[in-house]
Design a protein around this motif. Sequence first.
Motif, PDB file in Angstrom:
ATOM      1  N   ALA A   9      -4.612 -14.419  -3.378  1.00 14.09           N
ATOM      2  CA  ALA A   9      -3.054 -15.141  -4.111  1.00 14.09           C
ATOM      3  C   ALA A   9      -3.041 -13.981  -5.351  1.00 14.09           C
ATOM      4  O   ALA A   9      -1.660 -13.828  -5.493  1.00 14.09           O
ATOM      5  N   HIS A  10      -3.751 -13.395  -5.821  1.00 13.12           N
ATOM      6  CA  HIS A  10      -3.353 -12.390  -6.656  1.00 13.12           C
ATOM      7  C   HIS A  10      -2.778 -11.003  -6.011  1.00 13.12           C
ATOM      8  O   HIS A  10      -2.497  -9.994  -7.106  1.00 13.12           O
ATOM      9  N   LEU A  11      -3.085 -10.781  -5.013  1.00 12.12           N
ATOM     10  CA  LEU A  11      -2.520  -9.668  -4.243  1.00 12.12           C
ATOM     11  C   LEU A  11      -1.211  -9.830  -3.524  1.00 12.12           C
ATOM     12  O   LEU A  11      -0.945 -10.798  -3.205  1.00 12.12           O
ATOM     13  N   PRO A  12      -0.549  -8.713  -3.435  1.00  7.86           N
ATOM     14  CA  PRO A  12       0.743  -8.877  -2.980  1.00  7.86           C
ATOM     15  C   PRO A  12       0.949  -8.660  -1.504  1.00  7.86           C
ATOM     16  O   PRO A  12       2.068  -8.517  -1.016  1.00  7.86           O
ATOM     17  N   VAL A  13      -0.233  -8.950  -0.808  1.00  6.65           N
ATOM     18  CA  VAL A  13      -0.309  -9.071   0.652  1.00  6.65           C
ATOM     19  C   VAL A  13      -0.518 -10.415   1.167  1.00  6.65           C
ATOM     20  O   VAL A  13      -0.727 -10.782   2.390  1.00  6.65           O
ATOM     21  N   ALA A  14      -0.770 -11.425   0.227  1.00  4.55           N
ATOM     22  CA  ALA A  14      -0.820 -12.773   0.598  1.00  4.55           C
ATOM     23  C   ALA A  14       0.074 -13.437   1.500  1.00  4.55           C
ATOM     24  O   ALA A  14       1.123 -13.042   1.613  1.00  4.55           O
ATOM     25  N   ARG A  15      -0.221 -14.402   2.582  1.00 11.38           N
ATOM     26  CA  ARG A  15       0.564 -14.831   3.233  1.00 11.38           C
ATOM     27  C   ARG A  15       0.894 -14.271   4.491  1.00 11.38           C
ATOM     28  O   ARG A  15       1.635 -13.328   4.422  1.00 11.38           O
ATOM     29  N   GLY A  16       0.679 -14.875   5.770  1.00 11.03           N
ATOM     30  CA  GLY A  16       1.018 -14.400   6.738  1.00 11.03           C
ATOM     31  C   GLY A  16       0.011 -13.269   7.353  1.00 11.03           C
ATOM     32  O   GLY A  16      -0.631 -12.768   6.675  1.00 11.03           O
ATOM     33  N   LYS A  17      -0.238 -13.234   8.572  1.00  7.88           N
ATOM     34  CA  LYS A  17      -0.934 -12.288   9.021  1.00  7.88           C
ATOM     35  C   LYS A  17      -0.830 -10.663   9.158  1.00  7.88           C
ATOM     36  O   LYS A  17      -1.567  -9.889   9.320  1.00  7.88           O
ATOM     37  N   GLY A  18       0.639 -10.743   9.195  1.00  8.64           N
ATOM     38  CA  GLY A  18       1.080  -9.283   9.564  1.00  8.64           C
ATOM     39  C   GLY A  18       1.025  -8.231   8.420  1.00  8.64           C
ATOM     40  O   GLY A  18       0.554  -6.956   8.583  1.00  8.64           O
ATOM     41  N   LYS A  19       0.994  -8.529   6.993  1.00  7.60           N
ATOM     42  CA  LYS A  19       0.921  -7.770   5.771  1.00  7.60           C
ATOM     43  C   LYS A  19      -0.442  -7.297   5.876  1.00  7.60           C
ATOM     44  O   LYS A  19      -0.568  -5.822   5.594  1.00  7.60           O
ATOM     45  N   VAL A  20      -1.392  -7.942   5.914  1.00  5.59           N
ATOM     46  CA  VAL A  20      -2.480  -7.251   5.805  1.00  5.59           C
ATOM     47  C   VAL A  20      -3.114  -6.302   6.807  1.00  5.59           C
ATOM     48  O   VAL A  20      -3.418  -5.154   6.736  1.00  5.59           O
ATOM     49  N   THR A  21      -2.742  -6.472   8.151  1.00  7.68           N
ATOM     50  CA  THR A  21      -2.895  -5.794   9.415  1.00  7.68           C
ATOM     51  C   THR A  21      -2.248  -4.267   8.972  1.00  7.68           C
ATOM     52  O   THR A  21      -2.742  -3.180   9.149  1.00  7.68           O
ATOM     53  N   ALA A  22      -0.744  -4.545   8.690  1.00  5.43           N
ATOM     54  CA  ALA A  22       0.028  -3.410   8.545  1.00  5.43           C
ATOM     55  C   ALA A  22      -0.644  -2.462   7.457  1.00  5.43           C
ATOM     56  O   ALA A  22      -0.707  -1.298   7.597  1.00  5.43           O
ATOM     57  N   LEU A  23      -0.855  -3.313   6.281  1.00  3.08           N
ATOM     58  CA  LEU A  23      -1.495  -2.382   5.026  1.00  3.08           C
ATOM     59  C   LEU A  23      -2.631  -1.670   5.665  1.00  3.08           C
ATOM     60  O   LEU A  23      -2.843  -0.364   5.230  1.00  3.08           O
ATOM     61  N   LEU A  24      -3.681  -2.249   6.226  1.00  4.79           N
ATOM     62  CA  LEU A  24      -4.890  -1.431   6.642  1.00  4.79           C
ATOM     63  C   LEU A  24      -4.755  -0.618   7.863  1.00  4.79           C
ATOM     64  O   LEU A  24      -5.347   0.618   7.708  1.00  4.79           O
ATOM     65  N   LEU A  25      -3.865  -0.794   8.722  1.00  5.74           N
ATOM     66  CA  LEU A  25      -3.458   0.284   9.640  1.00  5.74           C
ATOM     67  C   LEU A  25      -2.658   1.533   8.757  1.00  5.74           C
ATOM     68  O   LEU A  25      -3.255   2.926   9.016  1.00  5.74           O
ATOM     69  N   ILE A  26      -1.808   1.226   7.913  1.00  4.09           N
ATOM     70  CA  ILE A  26      -1.203   2.462   7.133  1.00  4.09           C
ATOM     71  C   ILE A  26      -2.417   3.230   6.503  1.00  4.09           C
ATOM     72  O   ILE A  26      -2.588   4.538   6.137  1.00  4.09           O
ATOM     73  N   ASP A  27      -3.435   2.508   5.921  1.00  5.50           N
ATOM     74  CA  ASP A  27      -4.500   2.924   5.082  1.00  5.50           C
ATOM     75  C   ASP A  27      -5.409   3.710   5.944  1.00  5.50           C
ATOM     76  O   ASP A  27      -5.630   5.047   5.513  1.00  5.50           O
ATOM     77  N   ASP A  28      -5.343   3.536   7.224  1.00  8.37           N
ATOM     78  CA  ASP A  28      -6.455   4.163   7.960  1.00  8.37           C
ATOM     79  C   ASP A  28      -5.489   5.297   8.879  1.00  8.37           C
ATOM     80  O   ASP A  28      -6.314   6.173   9.240  1.00  8.37           O
ATOM     81  N   TYR A  29      -4.406   5.140   9.061  1.00  2.00           N
ATOM     82  CA  TYR A  29      -3.740   6.132   9.906  1.00  2.00           C
ATOM     83  C   TYR A  29      -2.599   6.517   9.151  1.00  2.00           C
ATOM     84  O   TYR A  29      -1.565   6.190   9.602  1.00  2.00           O
ATOM     85  N   PRO A  30      -2.823   7.520   8.129  1.00  5.20           N
ATOM     86  CA  PRO A  30      -1.562   8.057   7.556  1.00  5.20           C
ATOM     87  C   PRO A  30      -0.472   8.647   8.574  1.00  5.20           C
ATOM     88  O   PRO A  30      -0.713   9.339   9.579  1.00  5.20           O
ATOM     89  N   GLY A  31       0.719   8.418   8.445  1.00  9.24           N
ATOM     90  CA  GLY A  31       1.805   9.023   9.249  1.00  9.24           C
ATOM     91  C   GLY A  31       1.975   8.031  10.364  1.00  9.24           C
ATOM     92  O   GLY A  31       3.032   8.430  11.159  1.00  9.24           O
ATOM     93  N   ILE A  32       1.451   6.819  10.548  1.00 11.79           N
ATOM     94  CA  ILE A  32       1.851   5.956  11.625  1.00 11.79           C
ATOM     95  C   ILE A  32       3.038   5.521  11.526  1.00 11.79           C
ATOM     96  O   ILE A  32       3.741   5.398  10.384  1.00 11.79           O
ATOM     97  N   ARG A  33       3.875   4.917  12.560  1.00 14.47           N
ATOM     98  CA  ARG A  33       5.181   4.628  12.468  1.00 14.47           C
ATOM     99  C   ARG A  33       5.381   3.187  12.556  1.00 14.47           C
ATOM    100  O   ARG A  33       4.624   2.470  13.493  1.00 14.47           O
ATOM    101  N   PRO A  34       6.348   2.588  12.197  1.00 18.04           N
ATOM    102  CA  PRO A  34       6.536   1.214  12.268  1.00 18.04           C
ATOM    103  C   PRO A  34       6.415   0.664  13.758  1.00 18.04           C
ATOM    104  O   PRO A  34       5.891  -0.612  13.941  1.00 18.04           O
ATOM    105  N   SER A  35       6.872   1.205  14.625  1.00 16.08           N
ATOM    106  CA  SER A  35       6.883   0.635  15.901  1.00 16.08           C
ATOM    107  C   SER A  35       5.465   0.701  16.457  1.00 16.08           C
ATOM    108  O   SER A  35       5.123   0.020  17.397  1.00 16.08           O
TER     109      SER A  35
END
Lengths: 166, 166
Positions: A48-74
Motif C-alpha cells: 500500500a505504501h508503494l506506488p505499484v500497488a493494485r493490479g498485477k501489471g505494474k509489479v511485473t512491468a517494474l521488475l522487467l524494466i529493472d532486469d532488462y534495461p532498454g526493454i520496449r513496451p511491446s
Amino acid sequence: MNDGITRTVDDPPLVIAGHRIDVLEGAFSWYIRSLDSFVSRDLDERMAHLPVARGKGKVTALLLIDDYPGIRPSEIAEVLMRDRPSTGRIIDTLVSAGLARRDISEDDQRAHALSITDAGHAVAEQVRAVVRQQEAEFFDFIAPEDRAQFLSILKRTYMRMRQKWQ
Amino acid sequence: MNDGITRTVDDPPLVIAGHRIDVLEGAFSWYIRSLDSFVSRDLDERMAHLPVARGKGKVTALLLIDDYPGIRPSEIAEVLMRDRPSTGRIIDTLVSAGLARRDISEDDQRAHALSITDAGHAVAEQVRAVVRQQEAEFFDFIAPEDRAQFLSILKRTYMRMRQKWQ
DNA sequence: TCAGCATGGTTGCAAAACACAACCATAACA
DNA sequence: TGTTATGGTTGTGTTTTGCAACCATGCTGA
C-alpha cells in the motif's frame, strides 16, 4: 478419473459458513481464481505504501524494466498478455511516479527504450522483499520436497496456457 | 533455500519475447496471479454465451445457490470474501437473468432465501461442463499421481489464506 | 524512389468489477 | 421498550481493461 476432475481423499472438506465448498468439485481453476483474489489483495495491502500497488501489471512491468534495461513496451505487453494501450498506461504510471524513464530507442525511432530510475530500482527491491515475505507466510507449510514439484507444475501449466492462448 | 523462494532446477527457463521471465525468482504468487489471468480469460470466452461470464463471483454464487437452496446472500459474501454490496449486485444479475429467485427467509424477515430456477440449474450444469472441459485441456498433462498432490497443496493454501485473512 | 503495408505507441471511448459510506428494515437483548 | 446488532440495498467513486481509431516511423517491392 478421466473426466477432467481430480479429487483428494485425505484432505478435510472445505466448510465455510456452514456449507461444504465443493462447488466446483475440486477444479484446479476454482482454487487458482480464489487464491489469486487472496494473494492480490494481500499484496495490495503489503504494498500500500508503494506506488505499484493494485493490479498485477505494474509489479511485473517494474521488475522487467529493472532486469532488462532498454526493454520496449511491446515486449512487456507480450509478457503481460495485454494489449498495447493497457500496457502503455501501466508504463505511464511508472514514469509519472518517477520509477522508470521512457527514451526513444536507438535502433527504431518508433519504439521506446525503458529504463529504471534509482527510485524505481529501490521500489523494485522493496517489491521483491514483500513478495518473499508473503511467500514465507503463505507457502512455508509446504514440505521442501513438495515445493519444487508445486512450482514445477505451476510453471508447466503457465507455459501450456501461453501456448494454447497464442 | 530458507528465503521464502523456491527454485526448480530441471525445468527450462521461461523465455518470452527474448527475455528470461524469472522476474519474481520463482515466486508462487506470480504464477498464481498469471495463471488466474489465463484461466479467467479463457473461461470468459468459453462461457461467452452464458449469462454468468466475466468475473469470478457469478459462477461461484450460481453454483452455491444450485447446491444449497435457501442459502443467504451474506453466506455467499463470506465464501466470496466480498462485501455485501458487491455480493448483492452479483445476485441482482442472477435474478434479473432469471437464474435465481430471491425470497424472504422464513426464519428471519430481514434475510433472503435464494433458490435456483430451472433455467439457473441448466446454466449451472453448463458451467460445470465448461469447467470440466477446461480442466481437461489445461491440466491433463499432470501425471495422475501428481494431480491429487497439486490439488491438495492448492486446497491447503486456500484454507491457510482464509485463516490468515480473517 | 516512392506507394503501400506493417509495426510501435497513444488517445478516446466504454464497460465492468469492486470498495466505502450511508441508509432502511428487522431481530435480539437488557 | 429503547438500544444495539444484523441483513440488504442504494449511491458514488476509483480502477482496471478492452476495442477502435489515430499518428509516426520503418520496410518492401514494383
